[in-house]
Design a protein around this motif. Structure first.
Motif, PDB file in Angstrom:
ATOM      1  N   SER A   1      28.095  36.241  37.446  1.00  0.00           N
ATOM      2  CA  SER A   1      27.569  36.488  38.800  1.00  0.00           C
ATOM      3  C   SER A   1      26.060  36.657  38.772  1.00  0.00           C
ATOM      4  CB  SER A   1      28.217  37.738  39.406  1.00  0.00           C
ATOM      5  OG  SER A   1      29.606  37.540  39.541  1.00  0.00           O
TER       6      SER A   1
ATOM      7  N   ASP B   1      31.458  31.789  43.457  1.00  0.00           N
ATOM      8  CA  ASP B   1      31.813  32.830  42.505  1.00  0.00           C
ATOM      9  C   ASP B   1      33.244  33.287  42.783  1.00  0.00           C
ATOM     10  OD1 ASP B   1      31.763  34.806  40.600  1.00  0.00           O
ATOM     11  OD2 ASP B   1      29.839  35.658  41.249  1.00  0.00           O
TER      12      ASP B   1
ATOM     13  N   GLN C   1      30.563  36.568  45.043  1.00  0.00           N
ATOM     14  CA  GLN C   1      31.837  37.172  44.687  1.00  0.00           C
ATOM     15  C   GLN C   1      32.307  38.164  45.753  1.00  0.00           C
ATOM     16  OE1 GLN C   1      31.727  38.862  40.785  1.00  0.00           O
ATOM     17  NE2 GLN C   1      33.944  38.887  40.612  1.00  0.00           N
TER      18      GLN C   1
HETATM   19 MG    MG Z   1      31.254  38.404  38.684  1.00  0.00          MG
END
Ligand code: MG
Ligand code: ADP
Lengths: 262, 338
Positions: free
Chosen positions: A54, A180, A96
């Protein structure tokens, strides 16, 4: 895939990271990471929790500024200081945590930061009708499952929120779309739909960088895979030349991987 | 994958899901109306109650008085609403009112010009607002601390500039404006209404307004969407400062003298109005017209209790009760929603 065969000859990579490093306090989230993503290519980024996936995406999206190393877009070095600069370069991301404004409705979220407006005196007056029309276009073009455009995002299910975040990214990404774990909250059918969508983005000539924990998915739709381990690049493999067992081994460290020694 | 190629069962599943969330969107809008009508209903109940208890309450002169009382708080509440919707708070407003009052009065008297005095007042208001925005975005002070600091500095500056003495003998054109009106509408209320309409438009209909909500709802998401939160903060605190300046000058014109001291118990009025009007102190929610209803509710409560001869001490307690009830009702509603 054919895209990959041509990618080597088709000029510079859409995205190249060169020896990128980023740390937070004492934690080294990324160290000397170099990757490339080409036009029409779906590249997977895999690794254990905390491997730095990330963080890497956020560096490219302008959310973090790397401490060292450089980022190149179409062969030109760029410094992406703010997400607006990434977006101006044609780079979109599905983060994410989805990064949605819960109090705003679906259309407002899809158009956040790029509202359609008419100038009336000193004011940029929102053209909600035009935005709804364009949102509908994006939704039907990509077959995304998004509920009522006027529902506030906080009332949506996890899968529907994911749809909004994905719709926003694919609606404007002109060069690179990064996702993500985009299917983490999705059911089987929605996951299949998102995978189709990713392939269609690559088919249109975009570069796609996909973070995924789902190796079946990686092997189904990706051309290459980068493995991150504790902030370092452990390996790069063409999907055609590797196996899930090997990738699992590279993730866990059971196989050392060649890049890790440098 | 596209709707055209979807299987019939798929389409049906999709449609039913669509309907569910469509009705969710509708419920959302209904809830917003219900919430503001709760305040509206409380307002109507108070008006009915006071008009039954006092025949004077609904007289033209008393309506004029209530509107005079509400105007300054209403103007402050507009700016406060912008700040609160971004998730901030502006405590300096109550001290900017007297500061801008005395500075515009001093300039007016020394330059013999209302226009120059008003311009100076607007500049001071917007300047302090900009300073608040700077403190919140660059050294990143918590809004509570930053605006408490400027509250104190503005309060002290007003006292320093005047030696603690009120400024008298203001131009008659200025004070006439503060006391005049059209039928039941004082000029200052007309100014307040115009400001409320303009800023409700900005908040609800413009790109900037949408960004204000987005930043308050989720500052991280706003930034990732490419918004510049610092610029939004600078703007909302400047708006709040500018409107505090206008409020300060309206008050000065109304009472014909510029008082250097912060009016007792006025610190929370604008914040209370905004919160009663349905804004969340966590940001992302609120409207100008809700804040206006809140301001009106407070003014009616004040005026009615005054008419009935209830002590101002009790009024102050009542203000606290009303704010607590408003926030509690809002919390219950929010829980029920989640
Ligand atoms: Mg992550
Ligand atoms: N904003 C941040 N502040 C401090 N530490 C962070 C931050 N973001 C990530 N980290 C740390 O960096 C490392 C990599 O995190 P992340 O990129 O989220 O990993 P992944 O996505 O691969 O699970 C972790 O140790 C994490 O705790």
């Amino acid at each position: 895939m054919t895209a990959e065969a041509t990618s080597a000859e088709s000029g510079p990579a859409v995205l190249a990271l060169v020896e990128v490093g980023k740390h937070f306090g004492g934690v080294s989230a990324l160290q000397g990471v170099s990757i490339e993503v080409h036009r029409g290519e779906v590249v997977a980024l895999v690794g254990d929790n905390g491997a730095g996936k990330s963080t890497l995406l956020r560096c490219v999206a302008g959310a973090h500024l790397p401490d060292v190393g450089s980022i190149e877009v179409d062969g030109r070095p760029v410094v992406i200081r703010h997400p607006s600069e990434a977006r101006a370069l044609g780079i979109e991301a599905v983060h994410q945590d989805l990064a949605l404004a819960d109090h705003l409705d679906v259309v407002a979220n899809m158009f956040l930061g790029r509202e359609i407006s008419r100038r009336i005196g000193p004011f940029g007056v929102l053209d909600n009708r035009a935005m709804r029309a364009k949102a509908n276009e994006i939704i039907s073009e990509f077959g995304i499952k998004i509920p009522s455009l006027r529902a506030r995002v906080r009332h949506l299910s996890g899968g529907q929120r994911q749809g909004v975040a994905i719709g926003r990214a694919v609606g404007w990404g002109t060069k690179l779309v990064m996702m993500d774990e985009p299917t983490a909250a999705l059911g089987v059918r929605e996951t299949a739909r998102v995978q189709e969508l990713i392939k269609s983005l690559a088919g249109k000539g975009l570069a796609v960088l996909l973070v995924s924990h789902n190796l079946d998915q990686v092997f189904e739709i990706c051309d290459r895979v980068y493995v991150l381990r504790r902030g370092r690049l452990a390996a790069e493999r063409k999907i055609a030349n590797t196996t899930k067992e090997e990738v699992v081994g590279l993730i866990t460290g059971a196989f050392a991987g060649e890049a890790a020694t440098t | 994958m596209t709707q055209g190629t979807a299987l019939p069962t798929d389409t049906m599943a999709k449609r039913s899901e669509m309907e569910v969330t469509e009705s969710l969107g509708r419920r959302e809008r209904i809830r917003a109306v219900v919430n503001s009508s709760l305040v509206g209903a409380a307002l109507v109940a108070l008006v009915v109650l006071f008009s039954l208890l006092s025949p004077y309450f609904l007289s033209e002169s008393n309506i004029f008085r209530v509107l005079e009382q509400v105007s300054v708080v209403a103007v402050l509440a507009v700016g406060q609403a912008f700040v609160i919707i971004t998730g901030g708070i502006d405590l300096s407003e109550a001290a900017l009112v007297p500061l801008v009052g005395v500075i515009s009065a001093l300039v007016m008297n020394s330059q013999h010009s209302i226009v120059v005095g008003v311009a100076a007042g607007l500049a001071v208001g917007a300047g302090v607002g900009l300073l608040n925005g700077f403190l919140v975005t660059v050294p990143k002070l918590p809004p509570f601390i930053a605006t408490l600091a400027t509250f104190s500095a503005a309060d002290g500056t007003a006292l320093l500039a005047t030696g603690g003495q009120p400024v008298f003998n203001l131009p008659s054109g200025f004070t006439n404006f503060g006391q005049g009106g059209l039928s039941v509408f004082p000029y200052m209320a007309i100014v307040a209404i115009a400001i409320a309409v303009l800023f409700q438009f900005i908040l609800a209909r413009t790109t900037f307004g949408r960004h204000v909500y987005a930043m308050g709802s989720n500052p991280v998401a706003a930034r990732l969407a490419g918004l510049h939160n610092a610029r939004i903060s600078l703007m909302v605190y400047s708006i709040s400062g500018l409107l505090s300046g206008i409020g300060g000058m309206l008050l000065t014109a109304f009472v014909s003298t510029a008082q250097p001291a912060v009016a007792l118990n006025s610190e929370l009025d604008a914040i209370a109005a905004v919160v009663i009007g349905g804004a969340s102190l966590f940001g992302g929610e609120g409207t100008i017209w809700g804040a206006m209803l809140g301001a009106l509710l407070l003014a009616v409560l004040n005026n009615g209790t005054e008419l009935l001869g209830i002590s101002t001490y009790v009024q102050t307690v009542l203000l606290g009760v009303v704010v607590a009830v408003a926030v509690a009702v809002d919390n219950v509603r929010r829980k029920a929603e989640a």
